[in-house]
Scaffold this active site. Structure first.
Site, short mmCIF file in Angstrom:
data_model
loop_
_atom_site.label_atom_id
_atom_site.label_comp_id
_atom_site.label_asym_id
_atom_site.label_seq_id
_atom_site.Cartn_x
_atom_site.Cartn_y
_atom_site.Cartn_z
N LYS A 106 0.86 -1.24 -0.24
CA LYS A 106 -0.11 0.16 -0.04
C LYS A 106 0.80 1.30 0.03
CE LYS A 106 -3.28 2.59 2.64
NZ LYS A 106 -3.61 3.05 4.03
N GLY A 167 -7.61 9.43 10.50
CA GLY A 167 -7.82 9.48 11.88
C GLY A 167 -8.80 10.33 12.47
N ALA A 193 -9.53 5.97 4.86
CA ALA A 193 -9.35 7.21 5.72
C ALA A 193 -10.59 7.81 5.85
CB ALA A 193 -8.22 7.97 5.35
N GLY A 194 -10.92 8.16 7.26
CA GLY A 194 -12.07 9.10 7.58
C GLY A 194 -13.33 8.18 8.02
N ASN A 215 -8.63 1.66 10.50
CA ASN A 215 -7.78 1.34 11.75
C ASN A 215 -8.20 2.06 12.92
OD1 ASN A 215 -4.29 1.35 12.48
ND2 ASN A 215 -6.01 0.58 13.68
N SER A 216 -8.27 3.34 12.85
CA SER A 216 -8.75 4.31 13.86
C SER A 216 -9.96 4.30 14.15
CB SER A 216 -8.42 5.90 13.60
OG SER A 216 -7.01 6.21 13.36
#
Length: 264
Positions: A106, A167, A193-194, A215-216
């Site tokens: 990635k 994040g 993301a987001g 992830n977050s």
């Protein structure tokens, strides 16, 4: 005119996956929580930052390979923390060396530490080099449809536009750009993301994205393992809703039951 959609396999680098949820390994309290959350998510592809993760090169520290088996998961090493093409390419080469010839990566090339927005100029440079060197490149990018098209033309196997800042948990900030990318795409499109909660994942899939990486949203939840399971179901629900096709939106009400034949 109604559109009848049929499902198609989720394929990356010639391999078919059942789960359309990809997860990261960072930000958890410890390796055990990482393991349990990833198991609960049902994910088959796990991403990690090459420059921050011990794969056995550091003795005496927790080793990701001892917690997550390469026989069970597909590893997706990423170039998080890289701010130019040279650095990103070097990191991918290191990942290939550490993982015995592993080509799936990635690519992330960041613009600054405040926004973690992608530096698309450096991303394009790095992508060209990596594709020529035989890497299977999944690439984190902006939600600019033109950049997404150029990355596909270079030979990346998947584009991963951000839905919001890394994040941030802001959710899908610009669904319209994502729709344009999806309309043009000839390779898989993954939201990256987001995402902040399960509904964000569902919306991403309802738009027609092939998968979602997060992830977050899991690691920072009050109960990460429970959130991981919620995300698993959210992805499935969103995909089914996309395939089923939502009803048209109307300004006024429409009764569920017809007026004809009412009992008088």
């Amino acid at each position: 005119m109604s559109i009848v959609r049929s499902d198609k396999p989720f394929v990356l680098a010639g391999r078919t996956y059942q789960s359309r949820l990809l997860v990261g390994t960072g930000k958890y309290r410890d390796m055990e929580e990482t393991r349990l959350a990833i198991e609960a998510s049902g994910a088959e592809i796990v991403t990690f930052a090459v420059r921050r993760t011990n794969l056995g090169q550091i003795e005496g520290e927790p080793n990701l390979l001892e917690v997550l088996s390469p026989d069970r998961y597909t590893f997706l090493p990423n170039t998080a923390g890289c701010y130019d093409a040279v650095e990103a390419v070097r990191t991918c080469r290191l990942a290939r060396e550490l993982l015995d010839g592993h080509n799936l990566v990635k690519l992330e090339v960041l613009a600054d530490q405040k926004t973690l927005f992608p530096n698309v100029i450096e991303t394009l440079k790095a992508a060209e080099v990596l594709v020529k060197e035989g890497f299977d490149v999944m690439v984190y990018t902006s939600d600019d449809p033109i950049i997404a098209r150029q990355l596909a033309e270079i030979g990346c196997i998947a584009v991963m536009p951000l839905a919001g800042l890394i994040g941030s948990g802001l959710g899908i900030c610009n669904p319209y750009n994502l729709q344009i990318i999806l309309e043009e795409a000839k390779i898989p499109v993954l939201v990256d993301a987001g995402v902040g909660t399960a509904s964000d994942a569902t919306i991403s899939m309802e738009l027609g994205c092939d998968a979602v990486l997060m992830n977050s949203a899991i690691a920072h939840a009050q109960q990460p393992i429970m959130m991981a399971e919620a995300m698993k179901h959210a992805i499935v629900a969103g995909r089914l809703a996309y395939l089923a096709g939502r009803m048209p939106k109307k300004l006024y009400a429409s009764a569920s039951s017809p007026l004809d034949g009412l009992i008088k």
